[in-house]
Design an enzyme around this catalytic site. Structure first.
Site, mmCIF file in Angstrom:
data_model
loop_
_atom_site.group_PDB
_atom_site.id
_atom_site.type_symbol
_atom_site.label_atom_id
_atom_site.label_comp_id
_atom_site.label_asym_id
_atom_site.label_seq_id
_atom_site.Cartn_x
_atom_site.Cartn_y
_atom_site.Cartn_z
ATOM 1 N N LYS A 53 -5.487 2.483 -6.738
ATOM 2 C CA LYS A 53 -5.000 2.238 -5.386
ATOM 3 C C LYS A 53 -3.480 2.315 -5.334
ATOM 4 O O LYS A 53 -2.899 2.899 -4.406
ATOM 5 C CB LYS A 53 -5.461 0.859 -4.904
ATOM 6 C CG LYS A 53 -6.949 0.747 -4.659
ATOM 7 C CD LYS A 53 -7.333 -0.682 -4.307
ATOM 8 C CE LYS A 53 -8.839 -0.801 -4.094
ATOM 9 N NZ LYS A 53 -9.278 -2.189 -3.854
ATOM 10 N N GLN A 97 -8.548 -8.599 -4.125
ATOM 11 C CA GLN A 97 -9.654 -7.951 -4.840
ATOM 12 C C GLN A 97 -10.786 -8.950 -5.088
ATOM 13 O O GLN A 97 -10.570 -10.035 -5.631
ATOM 14 C CB GLN A 97 -9.145 -7.388 -6.172
ATOM 15 C CG GLN A 97 -10.145 -6.546 -6.924
ATOM 16 C CD GLN A 97 -10.373 -5.180 -6.288
ATOM 17 O OE1 GLN A 97 -9.528 -4.662 -5.579
ATOM 18 N NE2 GLN A 97 -11.527 -4.600 -6.543
ATOM 19 N N ASP A 120 -8.656 -4.477 4.629
ATOM 20 C CA ASP A 120 -9.959 -4.387 3.978
ATOM 21 C C ASP A 120 -11.098 -4.681 4.951
ATOM 22 O O ASP A 120 -12.265 -4.497 4.628
ATOM 23 C CB ASP A 120 -10.023 -5.359 2.796
ATOM 24 C CG ASP A 120 -10.595 -4.721 1.541
ATOM 25 O OD1 ASP A 120 -10.764 -3.491 1.528
ATOM 26 O OD2 ASP A 120 -10.865 -5.443 0.572
#
Length: 305
Positions: A53, A97, A120
């Site tokens: 990423k 995450q 997200d």
């Protein structure tokens, strides 16, 4: 029938090129889109994914800030990190995450993220607005990437029967909501199945478009695929393979070779959905930077999502 390959790498590259152009436009106004990534602990697979990423951000002209607290960080300290990113004007998107270590409350951490920076798409504000059909709500990157992959391939979804195997809040549930929307690349009739569904094959064989995201290696076999179906395999699983030097191989939730004999289109693993997830995350971050910039110019607070 031999299926054609849905090339996630190629389509993701197209999206990342579009993101890079939008980032260049923003740079002329003195804004460089920034993504803050919080990775708790030292899980090797997560670290590899975060590095991917970060590299993708840099290639597209975005700024990435990686924060890697230890696995034993306390809830209050993790929330403080999120608060700092919320307040940082150089950060336009925040990603924590998942999964987090078991002693941490994922829901509280997710809800602490500013919905306007929730690239997200997991904050309940964005998920609720998405379910109501708000086109401005940030959508979770993986299901949004699946939809974009289908749309850019030219597959007609309007009125099609989409069968989704998996009901997680990360993929399956938002995927069903997206495919029901009144918009291009959606307008489908949707069935959600899962690992406990009785006679799963009877359900999956109804799917003109079959999306599998259940996290079980090759749970969908070839005879469970409708002839001519479009098959999207979201799963990435390690299975032991002593014949390989690394001792394992990656497989999806679909038995690829078997399904490819019946499908019209199919995603490979890897190289299918994974690159799309990162591309959509970057796109959401640039969108957030554009919105925040417009709101700052107007002297107002940015709207959530």
């Amino acid at each position: 029938m031999a299926a054609q390959i849905l090339d996630g790498r190629r389509i993701a590259a197209e999206i990342r090129s579009e993101v890079a152009e939008r980032a260049r436009v923003l740079s002329r106004t003195g804004v460089r889109p920034g993504l803050g990534v919080v990775l708790v602990g030292d899980d090797p697979a997560s670290h590899v994914y975060v590095r991917m990423k970060t590299r993708a951000c840099e290639e597209a002209g975005l700024h990435a800030r990686d924060i890697t607290p230890p696995a034993d960080i306390g809830q209050a300290d993790l929330l403080s990190i999120v608060d700092e990113l919320n307040a940082d004007p150089e950060i336009h998107g925040i990603l924590v995450q998942l999964p987090l270590p078991r002693h941490l409350d994922e829901r509280e951490v997710t809800e602490r993220i500013d919905p306007a920076k929730d690239v997200d798409g997991f904050h309940p504000v964005n998920q609720g607005r998405m379910a109501q059909g708000d086109p401005h709500a940030f959508r979770p990157a993986t299901p949004a990437g699946v939809q974009e992959l289908i749309r850019r391939t030219g597959v007609d979804t309007s009125g099609a029967h989409v069968v989704i195997v998996g009901r997680s809040n990360i993929v399956g549930m938002p995927m069903s909501q997206i495919m029901l929307q009144k918009e291009p690349g959606a307008n489908a009739t949707v069935t959600v199945a899962h690992s406990r569904t009785r006679d799963l094959g009877a359900v999956t064989r109804q799917g003109e478009i079959l999306i599998v995201a259940v996290g079980r290696p090759e749970i969908v076999r070839g005879d469970m695929v409708r002839e001519g179906a479009v098959v999207i395999d979201v799963g990435v699983n390690r299975v032991e393979d002593p014949s390989l030097e690394r001792g394992y191989r990656l497989v999806g939730d679909v038995a690829f070779d078997e399904a490819a004999e019946r499908a019209s289109w199919i995603t490979p693993v890897p190289g299918g959905v994974g690159p799309m997830t990162i591309a959509m995350l970057l796109r959401n971050t640039v969108t957030s930077a554009e919105r925040i910039g417009r709101m700052a110019t107007a002297g107002a607070a940015p709207a959530a999502g």
